[in-house]
Design an enzyme around this catalytic site. Sequence first.
Site, mmCIF file in Angstrom:
data_model
loop_
_atom_site.group_PDB
_atom_site.id
_atom_site.type_symbol
_atom_site.label_atom_id
_atom_site.label_comp_id
_atom_site.label_asym_id
_atom_site.label_seq_id
_atom_site.Cartn_x
_atom_site.Cartn_y
_atom_site.Cartn_z
ATOM 1 N N ASP A 66 0.577 5.107 1.797
ATOM 2 C CA ASP A 66 -0.129 5.651 2.955
ATOM 3 C C ASP A 66 -1.154 6.713 2.553
ATOM 4 O O ASP A 66 -0.931 7.496 1.616
ATOM 5 C CB ASP A 66 0.868 6.278 3.932
ATOM 6 C CG ASP A 66 1.701 5.241 4.654
ATOM 7 O OD1 ASP A 66 1.186 4.126 4.893
ATOM 8 O OD2 ASP A 66 2.866 5.538 4.988
ATOM 9 N N ARG A 126 5.673 6.863 13.720
ATOM 10 C CA ARG A 126 5.693 7.436 12.377
ATOM 11 C C ARG A 126 5.270 8.897 12.414
ATOM 12 O O ARG A 126 4.271 9.257 13.045
ATOM 13 C CB ARG A 126 4.738 6.657 11.462
ATOM 14 C CG ARG A 126 4.861 7.007 9.993
ATOM 15 C CD ARG A 126 3.884 6.204 9.167
ATOM 16 N NE ARG A 126 2.595 6.873 9.013
ATOM 17 C CZ ARG A 126 1.497 6.287 8.566
ATOM 18 N NH1 ARG A 126 1.522 5.000 8.231
ATOM 19 N NH2 ARG A 126 0.369 6.958 8.450
ATOM 20 N N HIS A 181 0.823 -1.202 0.000
ATOM 21 C CA HIS A 181 0.000 0.000 0.000
ATOM 22 C C HIS A 181 0.861 1.258 0.000
ATOM 23 O O HIS A 181 2.042 1.228 0.351
ATOM 24 C CB HIS A 181 -0.931 0.018 1.215
ATOM 25 C CG HIS A 181 -0.213 0.111 2.532
ATOM 26 N ND1 HIS A 181 0.453 -0.957 3.100
ATOM 27 C CD2 HIS A 181 -0.041 1.156 3.394
ATOM 28 C CE1 HIS A 181 0.989 -0.586 4.248
ATOM 29 N NE2 HIS A 181 0.719 0.709 4.442
ATOM 30 N N HIS A 229 4.721 -0.014 0.242
ATOM 31 C CA HIS A 229 5.457 -0.780 1.246
ATOM 32 C C HIS A 229 4.546 -1.812 1.894
ATOM 33 O O HIS A 229 3.318 -1.735 1.804
ATOM 34 C CB HIS A 229 6.074 0.142 2.306
ATOM 35 C CG HIS A 229 5.083 0.966 3.065
ATOM 36 N ND1 HIS A 229 4.488 2.096 2.552
ATOM 37 C CD2 HIS A 229 4.581 0.828 4.322
ATOM 38 C CE1 HIS A 229 3.668 2.621 3.443
ATOM 39 N NE2 HIS A 229 3.698 1.855 4.523
#
Length: 283
Positions: A111, A273, A109, A258
């Site tokens: 983000d 993150r 995917h 990723h």
Amino acid sequence: MATTFDRAKLDTGALDIRPMTPAIGAEIHGIDLGASDIASRVPEVRAALLKYGVIFFRDQDLTQEQHISFARHFGDLEVHPATPKGQPNPEVLRIAHGPKSRGQENNWHSDVTWREEPSLGSILMAREVPECGGDTCFANMHLAYERLSEQMKRFCEGLTAVHDIARVFAKRLDKAPADLHEKYPPIRHPVIRTHPETGERVVYVNNGFTSHIEGLSKQESEWVLDQLYKTAWDVEIQCRFRWQKGSIAFWDNRVCQHLAVSDYFPAKRVMERVTIAGDRPYF
């Protein structure tokens, strides 16, 4: 039209760069992202990001505030709807799995493609890692596009896909899709986007957030999307990163997909993150 972007002309200065594969990824050594003079190294780091798609740093000892400060050099920051309300640093999304929570990010995917303006990139720091396992894989979706047939390129370049936050986060946030759509309605993006800095064409659909392609029947849409999702599976356009405590990955969300390998259950893996806001994709 083929891009004329030349990575060899990017100025990465004095960075100690060690490419991981010919297709994507590089480790950068000998730099402290929390140093007081880090702003002076930002142009070199940005050039490396564009050149390699995802860059990795080892042995970083950043506080959350330093993590945020470094990310701000690259743009405004996002707050993810999965971030608990009231936490001291809302820009930091904590992703933690262990004996009571199996990792759920193990699909290819990009983000937040459900945003009208999806992110430029993410900076992910390892706070706690299992003894082994829990790697993250990255795929170069420009090379995925380049490996399509010319006929498939022409067909896909005229298509628009719908991306929907509820496909993933309705269950995770225990909210009805309609409630999520009040703030984050389904959004339309081109199936093939153009990277705003390199001019390269990129496959821009993903199994997590893309619901369908407009103008096609359900069966046609599912078939086309399945073919495009599988382009990320090609090991020759990937790299794989093994985490250590204090490791950081900084990826260009406009060109990478990723996948977080969830093979470490029931061991614990804790990541943080910080995400840099981007702009609206265009063909």
